[in-house]
Design a protein around this motif. Structure first.
Motif, PDB file in Angstrom:
ATOM      1  N   PHE A 128       0.661  -0.758  -0.027  1.00 10.08           N
ATOM      2  CA  PHE A 128       0.266   0.234  -0.091  1.00 10.08           C
ATOM      3  C   PHE A 128       0.869   1.390  -0.110  1.00 10.08           C
ATOM      4  N   SER A 129       2.126   0.706  -0.390  1.00  8.88           N
ATOM      5  CA  SER A 129       2.713   2.247  -0.662  1.00  8.88           C
ATOM      6  C   SER A 129       2.997   2.942  -2.137  1.00  8.88           C
ATOM      7  N   MET A 130       3.638   4.189  -1.908  1.00 12.96           N
ATOM      8  CA  MET A 130       3.290   5.121  -2.595  1.00 12.96           C
ATOM      9  C   MET A 130       4.090   4.951  -3.651  1.00 12.96           C
ATOM     10  N   GLN A 131       4.801   5.281  -4.611  1.00  8.12           N
ATOM     11  CA  GLN A 131       6.014   5.147  -5.761  1.00  8.12           C
ATOM     12  C   GLN A 131       6.760   5.357  -5.305  1.00  8.12           C
ATOM     13  N   TYR A 132       6.730   7.096  -4.646  1.00  7.41           N
ATOM     14  CA  TYR A 132       7.795   7.637  -4.457  1.00  7.41           C
ATOM     15  C   TYR A 132       7.676   7.734  -2.444  1.00  7.41           C
ATOM     16  N   SER A 133       7.530   6.556  -1.606  1.00  6.73           N
ATOM     17  CA  SER A 133       6.877   6.426  -0.390  1.00  6.73           C
ATOM     18  C   SER A 133       8.535   6.074   0.008  1.00  6.73           C
ATOM     19  N   SER A 134       8.970   6.879   1.339  1.00  8.84           N
ATOM     20  CA  SER A 134      10.180   6.336   1.959  1.00  8.84           C
ATOM     21  C   SER A 134      10.362   4.965   1.775  1.00  8.84           C
ATOM     22  N   PHE A 135       9.171   4.865   2.346  1.00  8.65           N
ATOM     23  CA  PHE A 135       9.614   3.033   2.724  1.00  8.65           C
ATOM     24  C   PHE A 135       9.396   2.332   1.479  1.00  8.65           C
ATOM     25  N   ARG A 136      10.249   2.396   0.413  1.00 10.47           N
ATOM     26  CA  ARG A 136      11.047   1.875  -1.081  1.00 10.47           C
ATOM     27  C   ARG A 136      12.288   2.018  -0.836  1.00 10.47           C
ATOM     28  N   GLY A 137      12.592   2.938  -0.494  1.00 10.26           N
ATOM     29  CA  GLY A 137      13.694   3.200  -0.796  1.00 10.26           C
ATOM     30  C   GLY A 137      14.580   2.609   0.740  1.00 10.26           C
ATOM     31  N   VAL A 138      14.450   2.213   1.630  1.00 14.34           N
ATOM     32  CA  VAL A 138      14.102   1.859   3.115  1.00 14.34           C
ATOM     33  C   VAL A 138      14.568   0.787   2.884  1.00 14.34           C
ATOM     34  N   LEU A 139      13.160  -0.217   2.136  1.00 18.47           N
ATOM     35  CA  LEU A 139      13.444  -2.140   1.906  1.00 18.47           C
ATOM     36  C   LEU A 139      14.722  -2.076   0.598  1.00 18.47           C
ATOM     37  N   SER A 140      14.485  -1.528   0.053  1.00 17.37           N
ATOM     38  CA  SER A 140      15.810  -1.424  -1.019  1.00 17.37           C
ATOM     39  C   SER A 140      17.369  -1.862  -0.674  1.00 17.37           C
ATOM     40  N   GLU A 141      17.346  -0.680   0.619  1.00 17.81           N
ATOM     41  CA  GLU A 141      18.629  -0.675   0.767  1.00 17.81           C
ATOM     42  C   GLU A 141      18.873  -1.943   2.184  1.00 17.81           C
ATOM     43  N   ARG A 142      18.218  -2.379   2.679  1.00 18.96           N
ATOM     44  CA  ARG A 142      18.015  -3.371   3.591  1.00 18.96           C
ATOM     45  C   ARG A 142      18.309  -4.271   2.754  1.00 18.96           C
ATOM     46  N   ILE A 143      16.961  -4.501   1.344  1.00 19.54           N
ATOM     47  CA  ILE A 143      17.775  -5.892   0.639  1.00 19.54           C
ATOM     48  C   ILE A 143      18.760  -6.097   0.081  1.00 19.54           C
ATOM     49  N   LYS A 144      19.445  -5.103  -0.369  1.00 21.77           N
ATOM     50  CA  LYS A 144      21.279  -4.435  -0.360  1.00 21.77           C
ATOM     51  C   LYS A 144      22.185  -4.966   0.386  1.00 21.77           C
ATOM     52  N   ASN A 145      21.581  -4.403   1.694  1.00 26.95           N
ATOM     53  CA  ASN A 145      22.030  -5.764   3.451  1.00 26.95           C
ATOM     54  C   ASN A 145      22.421  -6.874   3.556  1.00 26.95           C
ATOM     55  N   LEU A 146      21.185  -7.041   3.040  1.00 22.34           N
ATOM     56  CA  LEU A 146      20.745  -8.496   2.858  1.00 22.34           C
ATOM     57  C   LEU A 146      22.184  -9.731   1.891  1.00 22.34           C
ATOM     58  N   GLY A 147      21.729  -9.240   1.436  1.00 27.07           N
ATOM     59  CA  GLY A 147      22.749  -9.977  -0.148  1.00 27.07           C
ATOM     60  C   GLY A 147      21.963 -10.694  -0.527  1.00 27.07           C
ATOM     61  N   ASP A 148      22.791 -12.132  -0.648  1.00 27.21           N
ATOM     62  CA  ASP A 148      22.001 -13.219  -0.987  1.00 27.21           C
ATOM     63  C   ASP A 148      21.156 -13.729   0.065  1.00 27.21           C
ATOM     64  N   LEU A 149      20.948 -13.484   0.556  1.00 31.95           N
ATOM     65  CA  LEU A 149      19.670 -14.007   2.123  1.00 31.95           C
ATOM     66  C   LEU A 149      18.004 -13.571   1.286  1.00 31.95           C
ATOM     67  N   ALA A 150      18.558 -12.410   0.773  1.00 34.73           N
ATOM     68  CA  ALA A 150      17.404 -12.143   0.372  1.00 34.73           C
ATOM     69  C   ALA A 150      16.775 -12.257  -0.869  1.00 34.73           C
ATOM     70  N   GLU A 151      17.574 -13.095  -0.837  1.00 35.34           N
ATOM     71  CA  GLU A 151      16.971 -14.130  -3.038  1.00 35.34           C
ATOM     72  C   GLU A 151      16.561 -15.439  -2.630  1.00 35.34           C
ATOM     73  N   PHE A 152      16.639 -15.665  -1.076  1.00 35.08           N
ATOM     74  CA  PHE A 152      15.404 -17.249  -0.684  1.00 35.08           C
ATOM     75  C   PHE A 152      14.504 -16.905  -0.265  1.00 35.08           C
ATOM     76  N   GLY A 153      13.553 -18.100   0.084  1.00 31.52           N
ATOM     77  CA  GLY A 153      12.347 -18.546   0.986  1.00 31.52           C
ATOM     78  C   GLY A 153      11.505 -17.056   0.331  1.00 31.52           C
ATOM     79  N   SER A 154      10.768 -17.349   1.997  1.00 27.83           N
ATOM     80  CA  SER A 154       9.559 -15.793   1.727  1.00 27.83           C
ATOM     81  C   SER A 154      10.192 -14.845   1.102  1.00 27.83           C
ATOM     82  N   PHE A 155      10.744 -14.431   2.305  1.00 27.97           N
ATOM     83  CA  PHE A 155      12.001 -13.398   1.985  1.00 27.97           C
ATOM     84  C   PHE A 155      11.241 -12.473  -0.031  1.00 27.97           C
ATOM     85  N   SER A 156      12.333 -13.588  -0.519  1.00 31.12           N
ATOM     86  CA  SER A 156      12.295 -13.486  -1.953  1.00 31.12           C
ATOM     87  C   SER A 156      11.142 -13.144  -2.239  1.00 31.12           C
TER      88      SER A 156
END
Length: 224
Positions: A128-156
């Motif tokens: 329910f976030s908007m296209q330019y929501s700060s939430f999306r930027g924060v989520l994108s950064e956290r995905i980068k921090n997760l590295g390969d772990l972001a590509e598996f399981g429920s998170f992916s």
């Protein structure tokens, strides 16, 4: 536990709405009652702090408080999404999504963080976030921090679902075709963007629900 119980209550209300087994008036009454319970589910002092102690270890109590705050915000977004004529552009929803982005700053991220335990609140808030929501930027950064772990399981799977939802919902204006059988938006949306018989006149697209995207792709996921 109290918040998760309320989430289950909201899910039951959602099921009744989807099945058409509850009238709008009763639905709004239940939403108001659950909103009140959510407001009283938090601690008296709701100020958030870093969960790290001076020695670098994590305080379980503070971490629980921070993560509970995120689940509470996501539950409120989920509950509000059940209201008749809900729109993610509403200021209340935008404010809740922004609050979720702020709360994430107090939850450790990275390979040794806790993002993998936040699949459900991230899904609900992101959907329910908007296209330019700060939430999306924060989520994108956290995905980068997760590295390969972001590509598996429920998170992916959660992030893949969000990308499909955003792809459909981020462009709310589409060109009108000359096809007389072209599907028109709902009456509520037509009041927002008046009908025009002119070819090329913009109309607002219906917002696609994340659950419908899952059904469309045959994704039978348990994202919690």
């Amino acid at each position: 536990d109290r918040i998760m119980y309320l989430v289950s209550e909201i899910a039951c209300l959602d099921s009744l709405k989807v099945d058409g087994r509850i009238e709008d008036l009763d639905l709004c009454r239940h939403i108001a009652a659950l909103n009140t319970q959510l407001e009283h589910s938090g601690p008296v002092d709701q100020a958030l702090e870093t969960p790290y102690t001076p020695t670098g270890s994590i305080s379980p109590g503070q971490l629980t408080k921070n993560m509970s705050a995120l689940f509470r915000i996501a539950a409120r977004i989920y509950l509000n999404s059940l209201t008749p004529n809900f729109d993610r552009n509403q200021l209340n929803t935008i404010g809740l999504v922004s609050a979720a982005a702020e709360i994430l700053q107090f939850i450790p991220t990275g390979p040794y963080g806790f993002d993998l335990s936040l699949v459900w609140p991230l899904l609900i808030t992101g959907a329910f976030s908007m296209q330019y929501s700060s939430f999306r930027g924060v989520l994108s950064e956290r995905i980068k921090n997760l590295g390969d772990l972001a590509e598996f399981g429920s998170f992916s799977r959660m992030y893949g679902l969000l990308q499909e939802v955003w792809k459909l919902n981020d462009d709310p204006i589409s060109p009108r075709t000359s096809d007389p059988d072209a599907r028109l938006p709902s009456p509520a949306l037509r009041r927002e963007v008046p009908f025009s018989p002119c070819i090329g006149a913009p109309i607002r697209k219906q917002q696609v629900h994340w659950r419908d995207v899952m059904h469309r792709h045959g994704w039978d996921y348990l994202l919690i």
